[in-house]
Design an enzyme around this catalytic site. Sequence first.
Site, PDB file in Angstrom:
ATOM      1  N   SER A  21      28.403 -34.630  32.123  1.00 32.01           N
ATOM      2  CA  SER A  21      27.102 -35.258  31.974  1.00 32.01           C
ATOM      3  C   SER A  21      26.107 -34.656  32.965  1.00 32.01           C
ATOM      4  O   SER A  21      25.893 -33.443  32.974  1.00 32.01           O
ATOM      5  CB  SER A  21      27.243 -36.769  32.124  1.00 32.01           C
ATOM      6  OG  SER A  21      26.096 -37.444  31.668  1.00 32.01           O
ATOM      7  N   ASP A  78      27.167 -38.174  20.309  1.00 35.22           N
ATOM      8  CA  ASP A  78      26.460 -38.110  21.589  1.00 35.22           C
ATOM      9  C   ASP A  78      25.010 -37.734  21.314  1.00 35.22           C
ATOM     10  O   ASP A  78      24.746 -36.719  20.666  1.00 35.22           O
ATOM     11  CB  ASP A  78      27.121 -37.058  22.478  1.00 35.22           C
ATOM     12  CG  ASP A  78      26.603 -37.068  23.915  1.00 35.22           C
ATOM     13  OD1 ASP A  78      25.458 -37.490  24.144  1.00 35.22           O
ATOM     14  OD2 ASP A  78      27.350 -36.616  24.799  1.00 35.22           O
ATOM     15  N   HIS A  80      29.069 -40.028  24.116  1.00 38.30           N
ATOM     16  CA  HIS A  80      28.848 -39.551  25.478  1.00 38.30           C
ATOM     17  C   HIS A  80      29.841 -40.203  26.435  1.00 38.30           C
ATOM     18  O   HIS A  80      30.163 -41.385  26.317  1.00 38.30           O
ATOM     19  CB  HIS A  80      27.415 -39.874  25.909  1.00 38.30           C
ATOM     20  CG  HIS A  80      27.004 -39.177  27.154  1.00 38.30           C
ATOM     21  ND1 HIS A  80      26.671 -37.835  27.182  1.00 38.30           N
ATOM     22  CD2 HIS A  80      26.889 -39.617  28.430  1.00 38.30           C
ATOM     23  CE1 HIS A  80      26.354 -37.486  28.406  1.00 38.30           C
ATOM     24  NE2 HIS A  80      26.489 -38.547  29.194  1.00 38.30           N
TER      25      HIS A  80
END
Length: 328
Positions: free
Chosen positions: A172, A267, A297
Amino acid sequence: MSSSTSPESPITPSCGGVWDPDVAVIVDRIVAANLPPARVAGVEAVRRNLEAIIRPAGPDMESVVTTQFGGPHGTVPVRIYRPVGVPAIGAPGLVWFHGGGMIMGTLDSFDRLARDVASATGAVLINVDYRLAPEHRYPVGNDEAYAALCWAHESAEEIGLDNTQIGLGGDSAGGGLAASTALRARNEGGPAIAQQVLFYPGLERRRDRPSMREFGDSPFLVAEDIDWMKSLYLGDDPSVDDEYGVPALATSLAGLPPSVIAVGYADPLRDGVEEYGDRLRDAGVPTAQLRYPGVGHGFAMQVPTVIRARAAVREVGALVAARFAFTP
């Protein structure tokens, strides 16, 4: 090298929808909890919530050592994970940056992911506890990420690393830090990077992309929260962004290290991540791109409970280990 693990259609038949059955259970729990969006809850609340999550213990390590180095903004804690069976001298290494939108996350909350990645790759993993926004805005986190790469090279003999086999990675926001650090090392003639490993990296401010429109209200990441977190770190004015704060702005990706990129179908960041991977390949960078159906995600943090997350971490780990094994 490029590859994909997903079929053209991402729908998981057993679920009758976009989520794998075990992910759907998590989604139902999140929805039932009815928590406010991160931007409404505020920084301190989202930090507390992340740290409060109890995760099963990860793989055993030969050793786990917490230390620190002197960075450009003060000392930076790091935690070094040496998997079982990895040699004490001349081991491959990954300098790793945890996720959390640049505003949350610690060595403790990302301990499980660090163990999973170290075990899967067979590399000594150096987890970096960089400073967070809004207390420390851009470029502090980026500066500390680059300093961590330099420190790993300078300390390779002491840590027991082969300094020709040191890679970068992150998940991320941490994947965005890894990408920006690779760009900076290339641009400034910095330390060599054997490879970069990016799980659903945060590479840009929010853009109007199909994946963002379809999954921008995901229970795992909300479009407006992306704007909020980006502004807390980068500021409110996109016109002053550069390629280190926003790696997608780089005009050229040529000369970057071999890359492994993993992202979930559901995502909101998916399309931007995959465009970056396409650009890497077009620039001649050996790149493995992997899209996983049924997950969204943050799936690498769901290894204890999600089957596809376990498979993804193992698969990425095998690619990383193979790259290290064949590094000249």
